[in-house]
Design an enzyme around this catalytic site. Structure first.
Site, PDB file in Angstrom:
ATOM      1  NE  ARG A  93      -3.786   0.729   2.618  1.00 15.05           N
ATOM      2  CZ  ARG A  93      -4.516   0.015   3.468  1.00 15.05           C
ATOM      3  NH1 ARG A  93      -4.008  -0.437   4.583  1.00 15.05           N
ATOM      4  NH2 ARG A  93      -5.787  -0.248   3.190  1.00 15.05           N
ATOM      5  CD  GLU A 194      -5.506  10.841  14.440  1.00  9.70           C
ATOM      6  OE1 GLU A 194      -5.282  10.007  15.341  1.00  9.70           O
ATOM      7  OE2 GLU A 194      -5.279  10.641  13.243  1.00  9.70           O
ATOM      8  CG  ASN A 236      -3.605   3.254  18.595  1.00 12.04           C
ATOM      9  OD1 ASN A 236      -3.354   2.741  17.496  1.00 12.04           O
ATOM     10  ND2 ASN A 236      -4.055   4.485  18.710  1.00 12.04           N
TER      11      ASN A 236
HETATM   12  I1  8IG Z   1      -2.156   1.520  13.913  1.00 17.54           I
HETATM   13  O1  8IG Z   1      -4.412   6.393  16.482  1.00 17.54           O
HETATM   14  C1  8IG Z   1      -2.872   3.371  13.971  1.00 17.54           C
HETATM   15  N1  8IG Z   1      -2.987   4.092  12.869  1.00 17.54           N
HETATM   16  N2  8IG Z   1      -4.611   8.436  12.391  1.00 17.54           N
HETATM   17  N3  8IG Z   1      -4.500   7.404  14.472  1.00 17.54           N
HETATM   18  C2  8IG Z   1      -4.296   7.376  13.124  1.00 17.54           C
HETATM   19  N4  8IG Z   1      -3.796   6.320  12.501  1.00 17.54           N
HETATM   20  C3  8IG Z   1      -3.496   5.258  13.253  1.00 17.54           C
HETATM   21  C4  8IG Z   1      -3.677   5.214  14.622  1.00 17.54           C
HETATM   22  C5  8IG Z   1      -4.217   6.353  15.275  1.00 17.54           C
HETATM   23  N5  8IG Z   1      -3.277   4.012  15.062  1.00 17.54           N
END
Ligand code: 8IG
Length: 273
Positions: A93, A194, A236
């Site tokens: 990707r 974020e 997460n």
């Molecule tokens: I794995 O908490 C993963 N990818 N934007 N935020 C964003 N992308 C992610 C996150 C996250 N965890």
């Protein structure tokens, strides 16, 4: 290093058609039925869905390039399912945050479509906003909010995105695991995670999952006429929802810990398509 998709006068669909031709040649499989993009945490599914017929280095196929992120693989695999159908597994990707533009992001799904694929499975690792989701929880994508302010479509192409993430395919997934929850995926540009305030914004506008992929690919897949299944592995809780700061290493570890379980789930879903 030279990618033909970076030439603005080139036709991305032509390049996808050429890529599909080399995949047919390199794999010996003239047509594929299902394609999967395996995001972080999902890679093991490729070993479980069927018999690998051929593995191609993605960099041998026009328009693809090696991913820069540790934990992502750059192979394209052709797999024969027990049903006799042929699946194309895209381990390569290109993320929007890499800054190579939307054509490179859309190239995998456009190439899949050009190989004959009608069902596109987009998986990702993502952050969860719903507090009931523990790290390691797989969830279905029910819809998305594209916060990149970009589109893979060029020109006046007014593509309908109602039921973008097929209700029919989500229902099939729930016949495998009735406990599968679903949510709205918010694609942020990344690569930074974020702020807690941005996560609150995502929550208030109706988001449940935050990530850095999938939405732009889904739009391109719909343009190409494919039916789409989206799956997120919550690795997460999103920033501020979890009290601890986010670390990429921990995110990868959570993906590894859940990998066998969720890959088995995905293989069972694929068997029903
Ligand atoms: I794995 O908490 C993963 N990818 N934007 N935020 C964003 N992308 C992610 C996150 C996250 N965890």
């Amino acid at each position: 290093m030279n990618n033909p998709l970076d030439n603005s006068v080139a036709n991305p669909f032509e390049i996808a058609a050429q890529a599909a031709e080399s995949i047919a040649k390199l794999t010996g499989v003239p047509q594929h039925d299902i394609a999967l993009t395996l995001g972080s945490g999902w890679a093991k599914a490729a070993d479980l869905i069927g018999e690998t017929v051929a593995t191609v280095d993605a960099t041998e196929v026009l328009g693809f390039s090696a991913p820069k992120v540790q934990g992502h693989v750059a192979t394209i695999r052709s797999i024969k399912l027990p049903s006799g159908k042929h699946a194309l597994v895209l381990g390569a990707r290109t993320h929007y945050y890499e800054g190579h533009g939307v054509r490179r992001v859309a190239h995998g799904v456009r190439t899949a479509a050009a190989t004959g694929v009608k069902t596109m499975i987009l998986t990702n690792g993502a952050g969860g906003i719903k507090e009931t989701w523990k790290p390691g929880t797989p969830v279905l994508v029910s819809d998305h909010i594209n916060l990149t302010a970009d589109s893979p479509l060029e020109g006046a192409k007014f593509v309908d995105l109602t039921d973008l993430y097929s209700k029919r395919l989500r229902d099939i997934a729930r016949t495998v695991d009735s406990s599968l929850d679903e949510g709205v995926y918010c694609q942020f540009r990344g690569p930074h995670y974020e702020t807690p305030a941005e996560v609150q914004m995502a929550k208030h506008i109706g988001g449940h999952i935050v990530g850095m992929s999938t939405s732009l690919e889904a739009i391109a897949a719909r343009e190409a006429g494919m039916e789409i299944l989206g799956l997120s592995l919550i690795t997460n809780l999103a920033a501020g929802i979890q009290k601890e700061p986010l670390s990429h290493a921990e995110v990868l570890q959570a993906g590894k810990d859940a990998e066998v379980r969720i890959s088995g789930l995905l293989a069972q879903i694929v068997a029903k398509l």
